[in-house]
Design an enzyme around this catalytic site. Structure first.
Site, PDB file in Angstrom:
ATOM      1  N   HIS A 109       0.694 -12.501   1.707  1.00 59.58           N
ATOM      2  CA  HIS A 109      -0.167 -11.632   0.909  1.00 59.58           C
ATOM      3  C   HIS A 109      -0.201 -12.043  -0.563  1.00 59.58           C
ATOM      4  CE1 HIS A 109      -1.321  -7.111   0.093  1.00 59.58           C
ATOM      5  NE2 HIS A 109      -2.373  -7.904   0.115  1.00 59.58           N
ATOM      6  N   TYR A 151       0.832  -1.194   0.000  1.00 60.68           N
ATOM      7  CA  TYR A 151       0.000   0.000   0.000  1.00 60.68           C
ATOM      8  C   TYR A 151       0.872   1.250   0.000  1.00 60.68           C
ATOM      9  CZ  TYR A 151      -3.344  -3.515   1.710  1.00 60.68           C
ATOM     10  OH  TYR A 151      -4.107  -4.641   1.886  1.00 60.68           O
TER      11      TYR A 151
END
Length: 344
Positions: free
Chosen positions: A148, A65
């Site tokens: 992830h 992010y």
């Protein structure tokens, strides 16, 4: 299940139950996902402060992010808080490497630092990634670490090889860190429920972060993943409860589903749901949030927000009164599977 102890002497299974339990204060079940970098006026620290004042005590981020910017901002926003008062999760699988701006693709992110993000699920790389995240966030430990994006959405035909790499490297690295007390719980964070099921069958996980696959529009995990999680006492954390947009905006032009323009079959189903929303005076977004939270396997929702107004709106939707007849009508119309629980 192994009874690995952290540096405070707690079994990780005990920590899972304590940290991700169903809290009577409903708002505490909503985590603030710091997904997009802040605007240039510093909106993210204000948003975290607002979330804190509202009772939110769980914060989720990832190196992906903003190419490290989200971790940096979240860590600094929480720096003066008592570390025992909140739950902090981040993710592994991408290594950030210094590189000149313009030499790598930043995707949707803006104002990114000069760090290129490269996939690497190997054992040594994951240990380095966690060390880097600890430093970016000014932390000495994490509560949850997720492997992830080892899914088909991210890797396409290369997914089986990437998943195998994670089984050999990333997951054993996180198990080691859990044993050492660097992290209290470990899991997987992906966009596909079947990948979660496979991971649970192969690895001793504490939690699963599933994005966008258990919603008012997609309920198939109620037949496999969610019962398995209940059986094994694995906490389910749900992201993407709006299916990336359409369950918040409704079937409007430009509505998004799974990060793409919503196809007509999805828009048609949303219109059907909206008819019952209008009949009972229920906001579509409120129904979407509360449905996702109703399953007993679900311990937490990740509700992203761009600003404090959206954060407050999410909280209002979570508490919006919804009559039982609304859920009964949706089920009778075939819009909710028989196996899927609804709010009581």
């Amino acid at each position: 299940m192994t009874e690995a102890r952290n540096r405070e002497g707690e079994r990780h299974s005990d920590v899972r139950a304590r940290r991700l339990r169903r809290d009577p204060a409903r708002l505490r079940r909503c985590a603030d996902r710091q997904h997009l970098p802040a605007d240039r006026r510093g909106g993210r620290p204000a948003q975290i402060a607002e979330a804190w004042d509202m009772g939110v005590r769980s914060f989720d981020t990832a190196p992906m992010y903003g190419h490290g910017l989200s971790e940096h901002r979240v860590g600094h926003a929480l720096l003066t808080r008592d570390r025992g008062d909140y739950v902090l999760s981040t993710k592994v699988g991408r290594t950030l490497t210094p590189a000149p701006r313009g030499s790598f693709d930043t995707g949707i992110w803006v104002d990114t630092p000069p760090f290129r993000a490269d996939f690497d699920y190997s054992y040594d790389a994951v240990l380095r990634q966690v060390e880097d995240s600890l430093q970016r966030m000014c932390q000495d430990r994490f509560d949850i670490l997720y492997v992830h994006d080892v899914d088909r959405y991210t890797h396409g035909d290369a997914q089986p090889a990437r998943f195998a790499e994670a089984l050999e490297g990333a997951f054993p690295a996180l198990i080691r860190l859990r044993d050492e007390g660097v992290v209290r719980a470990i899991g997987i964070g992906v966009n596909e429920a079947d990948v979660c099921v496979t991971a649970l069958e192969r690895v001793d996980l504490d939690c699963v972060l599933l994005a966008g696959r258990y919603t008012l529009l997609e309920q198939d995990p109620v037949t496999d993943l969610l019962p398995l999680a209940v059986e094994r006492d694995v906490a389910i954390v749900l992201g993407g409860v709006f299916n990336s947009g359409v369950l918040a905006t409704g079937a409007v032009p430009g509505a998004k589903f799974n990060y793409q323009p919503a196809p007509e079959d999805v828009l048609s189903r949303v219109r059907d749901i909206e008819k019952f929303c209008a009949r009972h005076g229920v906001p579509l977004a409120a129904a979407s949030i509360q449905f996702a939270a109703a399953h007993p396997a679900v311990r937490e929702l990740l509700l992203g927000a761009r600003n404090c107004d959206q954060l407050r709106q999410n909280a209002a939707w979570l508490e919006h009164p919804i009559p039982a007849e609304f859920w009964q009508d949706l089920r009778a119309a075939g819009l909710i599977l028989e196996e899927a629980p609804t709010p009581s």
